[in-house]
Design a protein around this motif. Structure first.
Motif, PDB file in Angstrom:
ATOM      1  N   TYR A  54      51.448  59.874  29.810  1.00 39.76           N
ATOM      2  CA  TYR A  54      52.384  59.627  31.098  1.00 39.76           C
ATOM      3  C   TYR A  54      51.542  59.644  32.099  1.00 39.76           C
ATOM      4  N   MET A 117      58.556  50.396  29.453  1.00 42.73           N
ATOM      5  CA  MET A 117      59.691  50.745  29.983  1.00 42.73           C
ATOM      6  C   MET A 117      61.077  49.917  30.089  1.00 42.73           C
ATOM      7  N   ARG A 120      62.429  49.613  26.491  1.00 41.98           N
ATOM      8  CA  ARG A 120      63.172  50.920  26.225  1.00 41.98           C
ATOM      9  C   ARG A 120      64.630  50.960  26.847  1.00 41.98           C
ATOM     10  N   GLU A 121      64.831  50.603  28.164  1.00 46.66           N
ATOM     11  CA  GLU A 121      66.148  50.733  28.570  1.00 46.66           C
ATOM     12  C   GLU A 121      67.025  49.595  28.123  1.00 46.66           C
ATOM     13  N   GLN A 138      63.622  51.720  37.526  1.00 44.75           N
ATOM     14  CA  GLN A 138      62.580  52.275  36.534  1.00 44.75           C
ATOM     15  C   GLN A 138      61.418  51.653  36.985  1.00 44.75           C
ATOM     16  N   LEU A 141      60.433  53.124  40.447  1.00 48.27           N
ATOM     17  CA  LEU A 141      59.768  54.510  40.121  1.00 48.27           C
ATOM     18  C   LEU A 141      58.415  54.439  39.766  1.00 48.27           C
ATOM     19  N   PHE A 160      57.854  67.022  33.837  1.00 51.73           N
ATOM     20  CA  PHE A 160      59.040  65.929  33.184  1.00 51.73           C
ATOM     21  C   PHE A 160      58.286  65.676  31.718  1.00 51.73           C
ATOM     22  N   TYR A 184      56.395  70.604  44.583  1.00 54.09           N
ATOM     23  CA  TYR A 184      57.166  69.514  43.867  1.00 54.09           C
ATOM     24  C   TYR A 184      58.394  68.848  44.698  1.00 54.09           C
ATOM     25  N   LEU A 188      58.680  65.110  45.695  1.00 52.50           N
ATOM     26  CA  LEU A 188      60.211  64.246  45.317  1.00 52.50           C
ATOM     27  C   LEU A 188      60.455  63.408  46.444  1.00 52.50           C
TER      28      LEU A 188
ATOM     29  N   GLU B  15      65.652  63.007  39.753  1.00 48.73           N
ATOM     30  CA  GLU B  15      65.117  63.694  38.860  1.00 48.73           C
ATOM     31  C   GLU B  15      65.786  63.131  37.358  1.00 48.73           C
ATOM     32  N   ALA B  17      66.001  60.221  36.831  1.00 46.87           N
ATOM     33  CA  ALA B  17      65.289  58.899  36.729  1.00 46.87           C
ATOM     34  C   ALA B  17      63.944  59.309  36.014  1.00 46.87           C
ATOM     35  N   LEU B  18      63.277  60.362  36.764  1.00 48.35           N
ATOM     36  CA  LEU B  18      62.088  61.038  36.242  1.00 48.35           C
ATOM     37  C   LEU B  18      62.219  61.525  34.704  1.00 48.35           C
ATOM     38  N   ALA B  19      63.209  62.151  34.622  1.00 45.15           N
ATOM     39  CA  ALA B  19      63.390  62.545  33.128  1.00 45.15           C
ATOM     40  C   ALA B  19      63.497  61.377  31.993  1.00 45.15           C
ATOM     41  N   GLU B  20      64.241  60.228  32.556  1.00 46.75           N
ATOM     42  CA  GLU B  20      64.348  58.998  31.590  1.00 46.75           C
ATOM     43  C   GLU B  20      62.883  58.294  31.661  1.00 46.75           C
ATOM     44  N   PHE B  21      61.995  58.323  32.660  1.00 47.35           N
ATOM     45  CA  PHE B  21      60.750  57.593  32.781  1.00 47.35           C
ATOM     46  C   PHE B  21      60.056  58.357  31.788  1.00 47.35           C
TER      47      PHE B  21
END
Lengths: 199, 84
Positions: A54, A117, A120-121, A138, A141, A160, A184, A188, B15, B17-21
């Motif tokens: 990650y 990524m 995967r999507e 993604q 992100l 996560f 946190y 965000l 959140e 999106a981060l979980a999917e990431f």
């Protein structure tokens, strides 16, 4: 909350079905007999690999760094003591240091595997337009994540990819639960701003 | 939608999106086995030792340079006093 952390560790211990000893007992035994470390390795290799992956975003570096994490853990097993810090937390700290050193030594920013990524999507969504939207999101992100400071990336990775609670993350990052919660929310907020700043 | 509600919606979307990431990844079985053997045999090249060695070299070099400056300074002061 820490009891929950301990509980998850105990559950892992039980699932292995090979050795009933706790992580702490194994770590202490590994001081005398390094071969015992192999049991700890098998117990935690997938978790630490996932965390490192990650943070670096590609399999090749993740494999290299994951191996270094366990090599360093074995080398310093004499220093491990369980004064309120579970073995897993100790291992995460080593992993964090190894990843941080890697980024510093290579003079490059943490990166994410965009190709991985994307593929995967596409598998997960039949609707082509929806898949494209998700890929874009993604991608944004991923780019935003790569621009976060080290400790914020660490927090997101622990939350996560490892699904740890704030208290558990606090033990690893040497902060209170409240401080992690606050960090946190700031993270965000920063992620949202970084994503919005992208074209 | 109020600003507060919009913010909560954004956070919730982020959140998700981060979980999917954070999709689950697993190490290759052959990698797990090979690395275990290599770790227990001490065959993994960990750069930690190299970093320590590099830090030692840099410190020694800095100390050497500082020593040269001190020596040169003392020599200049001494030479100046002799002339005076």
């Amino acid at each position: 909350m820490l009891s929950q952390y301990q509980a998850s560790t105990d559950a892992e211990d039980g699932e292995s079905g090979v050795d009933p000893r706790s992580d702490k007992e194994l770590a202490l035994a590994a001081r005398e007999d390094p071969a015992v470390f192999g049991i700890l390795y098998e117990r935690h290799v997938s978790t630490i690999y996932r965390y490192v992956y990650y943070r670096v975003g590609n399999r090749e570096d993740a494999e290299d760094l994951n191996a270094r994490v366990f090599m360093r853990a074995l080398k310093h097993i004499q220093r491990f003591d369980d004064r309120g810090v579970p073995f897993t937390a100790w291992l995460y700290r080593i992993a964090h240091n190894v990843v941080a050193n890697f980024h510093r030594d290579n003079g490059r920013h943490p990166q994410v595997s965009l190709e991985d990524m994307t593929s995967r999507e596409v598998h997960h969504h039949d609707d082509a337009d929806h898949a494209i939207d998700l890929r874009l999101d993604q991608r944004r992100l991923a780019l935003a994540f790569a621009r976060l400071p080290e400790e914020r990336q660490q927090l997101i990775a622990l939350k996560f990819s490892q699904q740890l609670q704030n208290a558990e993350i606090g033990v690893i990052m040497r902060r209170s639960e409240g401080a992690i919660k606050s960090l946190y929310h700031r993270t965000l907020e920063q992620l949202r701003e970084l994503m919005e700043a992208q074209p | 939608m109020s600003a507060r509600a919009q913010h909560a919606h954004d956070v919730s979307a982020l959140e998700r999106a981060l979980a999917e990431f954070a999709h689950p990844v697993a190490p290759r079985p052959e990698y797990v086995a090979e690395t275990k053997t290599a770790v227990l045999a001490g065959r993994i090249d960990d750069h930690e030792a190299n970093a320590l060695a590099a830090a030692f070299v840099v410190t020694a070099f800095a100390a050497g340079v500082a020593g040269m400056f001190v020596f040169a300074g003392a020599w200049i002061i001494r030479a100046t006093r002799r002339r005076g």
